[in-house]
Motif scaffolding. Structure first.
Motif, PDB file in Angstrom:
ATOM      1  N   ILE A  20       0.841  -1.208   0.000  1.00 25.42           N
ATOM      2  CA  ILE A  20       0.000   0.000   0.000  1.00 25.42           C
ATOM      3  C   ILE A  20       0.870   1.249   0.000  1.00 25.42           C
ATOM      4  N   VAL A  21       1.880   1.270   0.855  1.00 26.14           N
ATOM      5  CA  VAL A  21       2.773   2.436   0.912  1.00 26.14           C
ATOM      6  C   VAL A  21       3.473   2.639  -0.432  1.00 26.14           C
ATOM      7  N   THR A  22       3.917   1.541  -1.048  1.00 21.96           N
ATOM      8  CA  THR A  22       4.579   1.629  -2.360  1.00 21.96           C
ATOM      9  C   THR A  22       3.647   2.223  -3.401  1.00 21.96           C
ATOM     10  N   GLN A  23       2.391   1.749  -3.407  1.00 25.72           N
ATOM     11  CA  GLN A  23       1.419   2.261  -4.370  1.00 25.72           C
ATOM     12  C   GLN A  23       1.105   3.734  -4.114  1.00 25.72           C
ATOM     13  N   LEU A  24       0.977   4.103  -2.833  1.00 29.01           N
ATOM     14  CA  LEU A  24       0.713   5.501  -2.498  1.00 29.01           C
ATOM     15  C   LEU A  24       1.873   6.395  -2.935  1.00 29.01           C
ATOM     16  N   LEU A  25       3.089   5.917  -2.735  1.00 26.94           N
ATOM     17  CA  LEU A  25       4.266   6.703  -3.160  1.00 26.94           C
ATOM     18  C   LEU A  25       4.297   6.837  -4.681  1.00 26.94           C
ATOM     19  N   LYS A  26       3.886   5.765  -5.394  1.00 27.68           N
ATOM     20  CA  LYS A  26       3.821   5.851  -6.859  1.00 27.68           C
ATOM     21  C   LYS A  26       2.773   6.878  -7.284  1.00 27.68           C
ATOM     22  N   LYS A  27       1.620   6.849  -6.589  1.00 31.30           N
ATOM     23  CA  LYS A  27       0.573   7.829  -6.888  1.00 31.30           C
ATOM     24  C   LYS A  27       1.065   9.248  -6.630  1.00 31.30           C
ATOM     25  N   MET A  28       1.805   9.415  -5.532  1.00 33.00           N
ATOM     26  CA  MET A  28       2.348  10.741  -5.234  1.00 33.00           C
ATOM     27  C   MET A  28       3.317  11.196  -6.323  1.00 33.00           C
ATOM     28  N   ALA A  29       4.161  10.269  -6.762  1.00 32.80           N
ATOM     29  CA  ALA A  29       5.108  10.618  -7.830  1.00 32.80           C
ATOM     30  C   ALA A  29       4.363  10.974  -9.113  1.00 32.80           C
ATOM     31  N   HIS A  30       3.309  10.167  -9.417  1.00 33.90           N
ATOM     32  CA  HIS A  30       2.506  10.449 -10.613  1.00 33.90           C
ATOM     33  C   HIS A  30       1.816  11.805 -10.494  1.00 33.90           C
ATOM     34  N   MET A  31       1.305  12.104  -9.291  1.00 38.32           N
ATOM     35  CA  MET A  31       0.616  13.373  -9.093  1.00 38.32           C
ATOM     36  C   MET A  31       1.585  14.542  -9.171  1.00 38.32           C
ATOM     37  N   GLN A  32       2.796  14.323  -8.667  1.00 40.19           N
ATOM     38  CA  GLN A  32       3.828  15.363  -8.791  1.00 40.19           C
ATOM     39  C   GLN A  32       4.115  15.642 -10.262  1.00 40.19           C
ATOM     40  N   SER A  33       4.201  14.567 -11.060  1.00 40.38           N
ATOM     41  CA  SER A  33       4.443  14.761 -12.501  1.00 40.38           C
ATOM     42  C   SER A  33       3.250  15.447 -13.159  1.00 40.38           C
ATOM     43  N   GLN A  34       2.018  15.142 -12.658  1.00 38.53           N
ATOM     44  CA  GLN A  34       0.834  15.823 -13.187  1.00 38.53           C
ATOM     45  C   GLN A  34       0.890  17.318 -12.885  1.00 38.53           C
ATOM     46  N   LEU A  35       1.347  17.643 -11.681  1.00 38.75           N
ATOM     47  CA  LEU A  35       1.487  19.062 -11.330  1.00 38.75           C
ATOM     48  C   LEU A  35       2.477  19.766 -12.255  1.00 38.75           C
ATOM     49  N   VAL A  36       3.596  19.089 -12.504  1.00 36.27           N
ATOM     50  CA  VAL A  36       4.605  19.665 -13.409  1.00 36.27           C
ATOM     51  C   VAL A  36       4.028  19.830 -14.811  1.00 36.27           C
ATOM     52  N   GLN A  37       3.327  18.773 -15.286  1.00 36.02           N
ATOM     53  CA  GLN A  37       2.720  18.825 -16.621  1.00 36.02           C
ATOM     54  C   GLN A  37       1.651  19.912 -16.692  1.00 36.02           C
ATOM     55  N   LEU A  38       0.827  20.013 -15.616  1.00 33.37           N
ATOM     56  CA  LEU A  38      -0.217  21.042 -15.577  1.00 33.37           C
ATOM     57  C   LEU A  38       0.397  22.428 -15.666  1.00 33.37           C
ATOM     58  N   LYS A  39       1.481  22.632 -14.934  1.00 28.30           N
ATOM     59  CA  LYS A  39       2.153  23.930 -14.958  1.00 28.30           C
ATOM     60  C   LYS A  39       2.711  24.229 -16.344  1.00 28.30           C
ATOM     61  N   GLN A  40       3.323  23.214 -16.946  1.00 31.47           N
ATOM     62  CA  GLN A  40       3.888  23.415 -18.287  1.00 31.47           C
ATOM     63  C   GLN A  40       2.791  23.739 -19.298  1.00 31.47           C
ATOM     64  N   GLU A  41       1.682  22.958 -19.245  1.00 27.96           N
ATOM     65  CA  GLU A  41       0.572  23.194 -20.169  1.00 27.96           C
ATOM     66  C   GLU A  41      -0.040  24.571 -19.952  1.00 27.96           C
ATOM     67  N   PHE A  42      -0.126  24.977 -18.674  1.00 27.94           N
ATOM     68  CA  PHE A  42      -0.692  26.294 -18.374  1.00 27.94           C
ATOM     69  C   PHE A  42       0.170  27.398 -18.971  1.00 27.94           C
ATOM     70  N   TYR A  43       1.481  27.298 -18.788  1.00 28.36           N
ATOM     71  CA  TYR A  43       2.350  28.354 -19.313  1.00 28.36           C
ATOM     72  C   TYR A  43       2.377  28.358 -20.845  1.00 28.36           C
ATOM     73  N   VAL A  44       2.261  27.175 -21.438  1.00 33.32           N
ATOM     74  CA  VAL A  44       2.156  27.131 -22.904  1.00 33.32           C
ATOM     75  C   VAL A  44       0.873  27.819 -23.359  1.00 33.32           C
ATOM     76  N   ALA A  45      -0.261  27.476 -22.689  1.00 29.17           N
ATOM     77  CA  ALA A  45      -1.543  28.086 -23.040  1.00 29.17           C
ATOM     78  C   ALA A  45      -1.515  29.585 -22.771  1.00 29.17           C
ATOM     79  N   LEU A  46      -0.911  29.976 -21.632  1.00 27.22           N
ATOM     80  CA  LEU A  46      -0.842  31.401 -21.288  1.00 27.22           C
ATOM     81  C   LEU A  46      -0.008  32.167 -22.306  1.00 27.22           C
ATOM     82  N   THR A  47       1.079  31.537 -22.740  1.00 21.95           N
ATOM     83  CA  THR A  47       1.916  32.179 -23.766  1.00 21.95           C
ATOM     84  C   THR A  47       1.131  32.359 -25.063  1.00 21.95           C
ATOM     85  N   ASP A  48       0.367  31.301 -25.425  1.00 21.61           N
ATOM     86  CA  ASP A  48      -0.451  31.369 -26.643  1.00 21.61           C
ATOM     87  C   ASP A  48      -1.508  32.458 -26.531  1.00 21.61           C
ATOM     88  N   TYR A  49      -2.210  32.480 -25.376  1.00 22.67           N
ATOM     89  CA  TYR A  49      -3.245  33.503 -25.176  1.00 22.67           C
ATOM     90  C   TYR A  49      -2.641  34.909 -25.159  1.00 22.67           C
TER      91      TYR A  49
END
Length: 628
Positions: free
Chosen positions: A532-561
């Motif tokens: 369970i702890v291993t899976q939770l840590l994987k989810k946290m890592a995935h969510m961290q990458s989602q945050l990074v991706q969200l930020k990147q996508e936001f700045y790309v969209a903001l630059t476009d806008y």
């Protein structure tokens, strides 16, 4: 004095919108360059339309109807556009803009900028590949202009203006990637459209509620009546409307009034004048089924549909007015700023949601890691108990009644013991064994019980009690009795030891089994908790990458806008410059001494017309600010 010209008001009126038309072409070059493909320099005669609404309401069928596709080619073309998708599934996988091709071949704006032609099978394969890309998670691609072969069109329904209709995938898609795509592209293409058709089914009007439109830019659609229309499909196949058409012989006005009443039951509070923006139609296979009938209902539906579609097409073609187009362009900086705010709000909400999920995961990880620690401590404690139990068991099994009593040593200090001495010694043996038995039971916490019978010593004692004399007459007899006593002690010691060991094994084996069971259970729990702890840590890592991706996508969209916002301001300046140049030109002509009085009056009227036209262009921006 010789006059330089003899222009009348009629002559000048023909030039009234020239400044606006030129500005509109500049606008297209900046914001919708694909629209200029295959235009033959007639961009001002094109009408750009967007269909926006839920999935599975017949938007693609409506598009084919508005474009003027022949009834006998409808099914064939619809099958090609679906890219081999079955009926009943969403046919539009990405955003397309449909328009008539210059000949009987297919053209696609993303293939050599619309210069390469394709046959039907090649076109079907292209549509199928588009859908596959969306379903596989591709998120970044542009809209495609699709040029439909002319053979599908009814030549009797062609007008001077050309319709360019953009079909977005349906809102509220079950495919998350498709829904992301719809929201992103809807905001991008609303700005350059001449008309937006909010499309849904007549029996499901909730799609007009702001939360259902799922795009903040559409919340004030009823304030922009020159651009927004409501198209309700399945209007003649709906059971309630069928009954009203048959019984009350509904015409288009009565049906529009009825539908507005139904829309306002959702507390939208739309005024009566909105009824003029409602177009109830029937398209696709359901319409082909209704129109095939020869009864009075079918005839009523044919007349009703003809009138409604005629009104809708007229309203679409009226949208070619250059002033109406510039209204959106003039307000574009504000509209794009709205889009930026929407994008920021969406980003902050998504970021906050992901961070909250991360905090929740961290709490879960902390909770489960504590449980892992407690479980490991418990496991170590159980193993220590197990080790102590085994040590105690081994110690108990090492106990032997021979160690505590040696018959030969106890009798050895008697040189010639008498019979009474031997009897008393047998009694001592029995008492010693009995006490040792009780002590061992108590020491190892065994259930207390009577001392087992010592049959061998009892037998010797019985025989000794049978002697008549207390004195031995023969040493041989004494030695034989002493030997028999010694053997009886040994045998009874062995018997008592075996009985004791048997009880020890029963007790300790039961305790060891219970401990082993708990250890196995704890080890299984430990593995589960670690997983369970291993899976939770994987989810946290995935969510961290989602945050990074969200930020990147936001700045790309903001630059476009931001880029589009800067360009929109430039376009606003183009409009102002074109208007000011036209005003200066008019002023020069008014002041010119070489024109007639009537022409001067015409130029004065043209100046007033220019002022009124520009006030109309600015009005959308003012309305939008009031709405905010």
């Amino acid at each position: 004095m010789k006059l330089t010209s003899e222009k009348s008001w009629a002559d000048l009126s023909q030039e009234r919108y020239r400044w606006a038309e030129k500005s509109f072409v500049d606008f297209l070059q900046k914001f919708d360059a694909q629209r200029l493909i295959q235009t033959t320099n007639n961009a001002s005669r094109q009408v750009s339309v967007i269909l926006y609404g839920p999935a599975q309401v017949g938007k693609t069928s409506l598009i084919l109807t508005l474009l003027g596709i022949r009834d006998d080619r409808f099914t064939e073309l619809n099958t090609l556009l679906r890219g081999e998708q079955d009926l009943g599934t969403m046919s539009t996988a990405r955003t397309y803009r449909y328009r008539m091709a210059k000949d009987d071949f297919w053209y696609f704006s993303h293939r050599e900028n619309g210069a390469t032609r394709f046959n039907d099978e090649e076109a079907k394969a292209i549509f199928a590949s588009f859908r596959q890309q969306v379903e596989q998670g591709v998120r970044e691609f542009d809209s495609v202009d699709v040029f439909l072969p002319r053979r599908f069109f009814d030549p009797q329904q062609q007008r001077s203006a050309q319709l360019l209709i953009r079909d977005l995938p349906g809102t509220h898609s079950t495919n998350a990637n498709e829904q992301y795509y719809v929201s992103k592209l809807a905001s991008r293409y609303l700005a350059s459209a001449d008309v937006v058709l909010l499309t849904g089914k007549a029996d499901s009007l909730a799609f007009l509620k702001p939360e259902e439109l799922d795009n903040a830019l559409l919340n004030d659609w009823h304030w922009q009546r020159h651009r927004y229309k409501i198209v309700l499909t399945r209007a003649y196949s709906d059971a309630t409307l069928q009954r009203l058409i048959k019984q009350k012989r509904f015409d288009k006005k009565a049906m529009r009034t009825f539908l507005l009443e139904q829309i306002n039951t959702m507390e939208l509070g739309l005024p009566e004048s909105i009824s003029e923006l409602i177009y109830p139609v029937e398209c696709g296979h359901t319409w082909l089924a209704i129109s095939a009938g020869n009864d009075d209902f079918a005839r009523q539906c044919r007349d009703l549909r003809r009138d409604v579609l005629q009104d809708l097409l007229d309203s679409l073609h009226h949208a070619t007015n250059p002033l109406s187009r510039l209204r959106t362009g003039y307000a574009l900086p504000y509209i794009i700023q709205q889009q930026i705010e929407v994008e920021k709000d969406h980003y902050e909400k998504e970021k906050a949601s992901l961070r909250q999920q991360l905090l929740n995961l961290e709490e879960y990880v902390d909770m489960y890691e504590k449980r892992v620690g407690r479980n490991n401590a418990n496991l170590q404690n159980l193993k220590a108990k197990q080790q102590a139990l085994m040590h105690k068991r081994d110690d108990a099994l090492s106990k032997d009644f021979h160690e505590y009593l040696s018959a030969s040593s106890m009798i050895a200090h008697y040189v010639s013991p008498s019979l009474n001495v031997l009897k008393s010694q047998v009694h001592e043996y029995r008492q010693t064994y009995s006490k040792l038995w009780s002590d061992l039971l108590e020491t190892y916490q065994l259930p207390l019980e009577r001392v087992p019978e010592m049959v061998n010593l009892d037998r010797v004692l019985t025989r000794l009690n049978g002697y008549w004399f207390d004195t031995y007459f023969l040493d041989k007899t004494r030695r034989e009795d002493q030997h028999e006593i010694h053997e009886a002690c040994r045998k009874d010691a062995n018997c008592l030891t075996a009985l004791f060991h048997g009880r020890i094994k029963v007790k300790f084996d039961a305790e060891a089994h219970a401990l082993n069971k708990n250890i196995v259970k704890n080890e299984r729990t430990a593995r589960r908790l670690v997983h369970i702890v291993t899976q939770l840590l994987k989810k946290m890592a995935h969510m961290q990458s989602q945050l990074v991706q969200l930020k990147q996508e936001f700045y790309v969209a903001l630059t476009d806008y931001s880029q589009r916002h800067r360009e929109s301001k430039k376009f606003l300046n183009v409009i102002l410059l074109a208007k000011n140049n036209r005003a200066q030109e008019i002023a020069r002509n008014i002041k010119s001494p070489d024109i007639s009085r009537s022409e001067r009056l015409a130029w004065l009227l043209m100046y007033k017309a220019l002022s009124n036209d520009f006030d109309y262009v600015k009005s959308l921006d003012e309305e939008s600010i009031k709405v905010e």
